[in-house]
Design a protein around this motif. Structure first.
Motif, PDB file in Angstrom:
ATOM      1  N   ALA A   1       0.956  -1.364  -0.095  1.00 31.71           N
ATOM      2  CA  ALA A   1      -0.019  -0.217   0.026  1.00 31.71           C
ATOM      3  C   ALA A   1       0.897   1.066   0.034  1.00 31.71           C
ATOM      4  O   ALA A   1       1.671   1.385   0.801  1.00 31.71           O
ATOM      5  CB  ALA A   1      -0.855   0.143   1.355  1.00 31.71           C
TER       6      ALA A   1
ATOM      7  N   ILE B   1       5.720   4.259   1.111  1.00 27.80           N
ATOM      8  CA  ILE B   1       5.034   3.102   1.962  1.00 27.80           C
ATOM      9  C   ILE B   1       4.894   3.304   3.354  1.00 27.80           C
ATOM     10  O   ILE B   1       4.684   2.268   4.159  1.00 27.80           O
ATOM     11  CB  ILE B   1       5.807   1.705   1.390  1.00 27.80           C
ATOM     12  CG1 ILE B   1       7.141   1.633   1.804  1.00 27.80           C
ATOM     13  CG2 ILE B   1       5.258   1.381   0.077  1.00 27.80           C
ATOM     14  CD1 ILE B   1       7.546   0.128   1.536  1.00 27.80           C
TER      15      ILE B   1
ATOM     16  N   PRO C   1       3.513   3.293   9.087  1.00 32.66           N
ATOM     17  CA  PRO C   1       3.007   2.399   8.003  1.00 32.66           C
ATOM     18  C   PRO C   1       1.462   2.299   7.825  1.00 32.66           C
ATOM     19  O   PRO C   1       1.032   1.684   6.933  1.00 32.66           O
ATOM     20  CB  PRO C   1       3.674   1.225   8.030  1.00 32.66           C
ATOM     21  CG  PRO C   1       3.395   0.977   9.552  1.00 32.66           C
ATOM     22  CD  PRO C   1       3.396   2.489  10.317  1.00 32.66           C
TER      23      PRO C   1
ATOM     24  N   ASP D   1       8.179  -2.587  12.008  1.00 27.22           N
ATOM     25  CA  ASP D   1       6.656  -2.542  12.256  1.00 27.22           C
ATOM     26  C   ASP D   1       6.428  -3.848  13.277  1.00 27.22           C
ATOM     27  O   ASP D   1       5.243  -3.908  13.642  1.00 27.22           O
ATOM     28  CB  ASP D   1       6.010  -2.880  11.018  1.00 27.22           C
ATOM     29  CG  ASP D   1       6.196  -1.979   9.984  1.00 27.22           C
ATOM     30  OD1 ASP D   1       6.652  -0.634  10.219  1.00 27.22           O
ATOM     31  OD2 ASP D   1       5.822  -2.088   8.850  1.00 27.22           O
TER      32      ASP D   1
ATOM     33  N   ASP E   1      17.131 -11.650   6.227  1.00 30.77           N
ATOM     34  CA  ASP E   1      18.151 -11.191   7.388  1.00 30.77           C
ATOM     35  C   ASP E   1      19.439 -11.719   7.433  1.00 30.77           C
ATOM     36  O   ASP E   1      19.987 -12.607   7.998  1.00 30.77           O
ATOM     37  CB  ASP E   1      17.248 -11.228   8.729  1.00 30.77           C
ATOM     38  CG  ASP E   1      18.115 -10.956   9.928  1.00 30.77           C
ATOM     39  OD1 ASP E   1      18.933 -10.182   9.639  1.00 30.77           O
ATOM     40  OD2 ASP E   1      17.730 -11.040  11.270  1.00 30.77           O
TER      41      ASP E   1
ATOM     42  N   VAL F   1      21.688 -11.639   1.236  1.00 31.65           N
ATOM     43  CA  VAL F   1      21.058 -12.916   0.851  1.00 31.65           C
ATOM     44  C   VAL F   1      21.066 -13.230  -0.611  1.00 31.65           C
ATOM     45  O   VAL F   1      20.509 -11.895  -1.192  1.00 31.65           O
ATOM     46  CB  VAL F   1      19.572 -13.318   1.400  1.00 31.65           C
ATOM     47  CG1 VAL F   1      18.776 -14.429   1.152  1.00 31.65           C
ATOM     48  CG2 VAL F   1      19.885 -13.086   2.948  1.00 31.65           C
TER      49      VAL F   1
ATOM     50  N   GLY G   1       7.312  -6.353   1.001  1.00 26.06           N
ATOM     51  CA  GLY G   1       8.152  -5.410   1.330  1.00 26.06           C
ATOM     52  C   GLY G   1       9.332  -5.698   2.044  1.00 26.06           C
ATOM     53  O   GLY G   1       9.446  -6.958   2.517  1.00 26.06           O
TER      54      GLY G   1
ATOM     55  N   GLY H   1      10.731  -1.444   0.957  1.00 22.89           N
ATOM     56  CA  GLY H   1      11.136  -0.797  -0.355  1.00 22.89           C
ATOM     57  C   GLY H   1      12.576  -1.560  -0.646  1.00 22.89           C
ATOM     58  O   GLY H   1      12.933  -1.469  -2.009  1.00 22.89           O
TER      59      GLY H   1
HETATM   60  N1  LIG Z   1       3.049   0.022   3.070  1.00 24.65           N
HETATM   61  C1  LIG Z   1       3.328  -1.149   2.800  1.00 24.65           C
HETATM   62  O1  LIG Z   1       2.826  -1.973   2.329  1.00 24.65           O
HETATM   63  C2  LIG Z   1       4.640  -1.562   3.269  1.00 24.65           C
HETATM   64  C3  LIG Z   1       4.842  -2.946   3.539  1.00 24.65           C
HETATM   65  C4  LIG Z   1       6.180  -3.440   4.033  1.00 24.65           C
HETATM   66  C5  LIG Z   1       7.023  -2.417   4.584  1.00 24.65           C
HETATM   67  N2  LIG Z   1       6.521  -1.314   4.592  1.00 24.65           N
HETATM   68  C6  LIG Z   1       7.624  -0.247   5.225  1.00 24.65           C
HETATM   69  O2  LIG Z   1       8.787  -0.319   4.675  1.00 24.65           O
HETATM   70  C7  LIG Z   1       9.815   0.023   5.632  1.00 24.65           C
HETATM   71  C8  LIG Z   1      10.800  -1.019   5.699  1.00 24.65           C
HETATM   72  O3  LIG Z   1      11.597  -1.044   4.441  1.00 24.65           O
HETATM   73  P1  LIG Z   1      13.023  -0.973   4.294  1.00 24.65           P
HETATM   74  O4  LIG Z   1      13.606  -0.723   3.123  1.00 24.65           O
HETATM   75  O5  LIG Z   1      13.825  -0.125   5.580  1.00 24.65           O
HETATM   76  O6  LIG Z   1      13.513  -2.674   4.699  1.00 24.65           O
HETATM   77  P2  LIG Z   1      13.367  -3.897   4.122  1.00 24.65           P
HETATM   78  O7  LIG Z   1      12.979  -4.065   2.731  1.00 24.65           O
HETATM   79  O8  LIG Z   1      11.892  -4.587   5.005  1.00 24.65           O
HETATM   80  O9  LIG Z   1      14.526  -4.633   4.627  1.00 24.65           O
HETATM   81  C9  LIG Z   1      15.699  -4.527   3.976  1.00 24.65           C
HETATM   82  C10 LIG Z   1      16.816  -5.468   4.580  1.00 24.65           C
HETATM   83  O10 LIG Z   1      16.771  -6.797   4.033  1.00 24.65           O
HETATM   84  C11 LIG Z   1      17.940  -7.083   4.251  1.00 24.65           C
HETATM   85  N3  LIG Z   1      18.414  -8.107   2.940  1.00 24.65           N
HETATM   86  C12 LIG Z   1      19.053  -9.280   3.128  1.00 24.65           C
HETATM   87  N4  LIG Z   1      19.382  -9.489   1.692  1.00 24.65           N
HETATM   88  C13 LIG Z   1      18.813  -8.597   1.119  1.00 24.65           C
HETATM   89  C14 LIG Z   1      18.868  -8.481  -0.346  1.00 24.65           C
HETATM   90  N5  LIG Z   1      19.423  -9.282  -1.380  1.00 24.65           N
HETATM   91  N6  LIG Z   1      18.359  -7.505  -0.837  1.00 24.65           N
HETATM   92  C15 LIG Z   1      17.685  -6.555  -0.043  1.00 24.65           C
HETATM   93  N7  LIG Z   1      17.703  -6.537   1.234  1.00 24.65           N
HETATM   94  C16 LIG Z   1      18.123  -7.663   1.726  1.00 24.65           C
HETATM   95  C17 LIG Z   1      19.228  -6.131   4.435  1.00 24.65           C
HETATM   96  O11 LIG Z   1      19.483  -6.204   5.688  1.00 24.65           O
HETATM   97  P3  LIG Z   1      20.786  -6.920   6.184  1.00 24.65           P
HETATM   98  O12 LIG Z   1      21.762  -6.632   5.068  1.00 24.65           O
HETATM   99  O13 LIG Z   1      21.052  -6.806   7.581  1.00 24.65           O
HETATM  100  O14 LIG Z   1      20.136  -8.348   5.890  1.00 24.65           O
HETATM  101  C18 LIG Z   1      18.179  -4.775   4.156  1.00 24.65           C
HETATM  102  O15 LIG Z   1      18.643  -3.863   4.774  1.00 24.65           O
HETATM  103  C19 LIG Z   1       9.122   0.237   6.886  1.00 24.65           C
HETATM  104  O16 LIG Z   1       8.831   1.586   7.379  1.00 24.65           O
HETATM  105  C20 LIG Z   1       7.652  -0.373   6.613  1.00 24.65           C
HETATM  106  O17 LIG Z   1       6.786   0.324   7.443  1.00 24.65           O
HETATM  107  C21 LIG Z   1       5.437  -1.065   4.145  1.00 24.65           C
END
Ligand SMILES: NC(=O)c1ccc[n+]([C@@H]2O[C@H](COP(=O)([O-])OP(=O)(O)OC[C@H]3O[C@@H](n4cnc5c(N)ncnc54)[C@H](OP(=O)(O)O)[C@@H]3O)[C@@H](O)[C@H]2O)c1
Length: 221
Positions: free
Chosen positions: A14, A21, A28, A59, A79, A132, A153, A155
């Motif tokens: 969303a 997002i 969120p 979250d 992770d 990963v 997600g 992003g």
């Molecule tokens: N509105 C919606 O639909 C929605 C849905 C979901 C999330 N969200 C929001 O999104 C935000 C979180 O997003 P984010 O971008 O910070 O984190 P994320 O995409 O949830 O997690 C990213 C983390 O995953 C790990 N990872 C491990 N292997 C990876 C790879 N090959 N590629 C990418 N990441 C990898 C990395 O940490 P390591 O390197 O430590 O492993 C990376 O920092 C929150 O604020 C949440 O509320 C919104």
């Protein structure tokens, strides 16, 4: 080149009208109850839900189903350093219905793995880089019998899936807000492509409106 067998991946998110997002402070709360119902329906139709570590840390979602009867599914967390808290909701909430898998790399510490496995969480190691290896991971998941994944997600993880061309379908809700903020997380983060022609193209399957929300369904072109 031989195509590697992998699960069908549906990206679900969303976002605000301006593509965020979450807000700049990480709020969120974009979906209304009707939207959650639709997302939970979609959850009930797949073998696994996947999110990145950032989403767990910000979250602390349960990734369960509130509104429907269903058979359960895997919760998969990406992770690399096994750094999510051991008492995260995805670990402690209804593990019998939603077994949790944490995906890490070959470099993960054996001690940490043992500690997490004591909580009945499965660990999968994929790749020996810093993060990963998703393409390899999908092949492992496919061999485990997982044939569909709802990617929820955030992003950063969404970008890696887009970059490796691993998204088959998308369900996007556009919520009626604009929140701005250059540091607020958008639908797809990461480095991005330089040229429009490098971007992934999708075919619009369906678009409908419900109250002030717009729902879009896309399929890979
Ligand atoms: N509105 C919606 O639909 C929605 C849905 C979901 C999330 N969200 C929001 O999104 C935000 C979180 O997003 P984010 O971008 O910070 O984190 P994320 O995409 O949830 O997690 C990213 C983390 O995953 C790990 N990872 C491990 N292997 C990876 C790879 N090959 N590629 C990418 N990441 C990898 C990395 O940490 P390591 O390197 O430590 O492993 C990376 O920092 C929150 O604020 C949440 O509320 C919104």
């Amino acid at each position: 080149m031989k195509e590697i067998k992998r699960p069908y991946v549906i990206l679900s998110a969303a976002m605000t009208i301006d593509g965020k997002i979450a807000t700049i402070s990480g709020d969120p709360e974009l979906s209304d109850e009707k939207d959650w119902r639709e997302v939970h329906k979609l959850r009930s139709q797949v073998d696994a839900i996947m999110v990145g570590k950032g989403t767990i840390l910000k979250d602390n979602p349960k990734l369960h189903i509130k509104y429907f009867k269903h058979k359960g599914y895997y919760r998969i967390i990406i992770d690399s350093n096994l750094s999510i808290p051991i008492d995260s909701n995805v670990i402690i909430t209804q593990p019998e219905l939603y077994p949790t898998i944490i995906c890490t790399t070959e470099n993960a510490s054996t001690e940490k793995i043992k500690e997490i496995e004591l909580k009945n969480v499965n660990i999968i190691k994929s790749g020996n880089g810093k993060q990963v290896d998703l393409t390899n991971l999908l092949s492992i998941l496919s061999n485990m019998g997982i044939s569909s994944i709802l990617l929820e997600g955030g992003g950063t993880l969404n970008w890696s899936f887009i970059n490796h061309d691993l998204i088959d379908e998308m369900r996007l809700t556009i919520a009626p807000w604009i929140v701005g903020g250059k540091d607020a997380i958008t639908l797809v983060e990461g480095a991005g492509f330089e040229k429009m022609e490098q971007g992934r193209k999708f075919k619009l399957l369906k678009v409908y409106k419900r109250d002030n929300y717009v729902i879009l369904r896309y399929k890979k072109k």
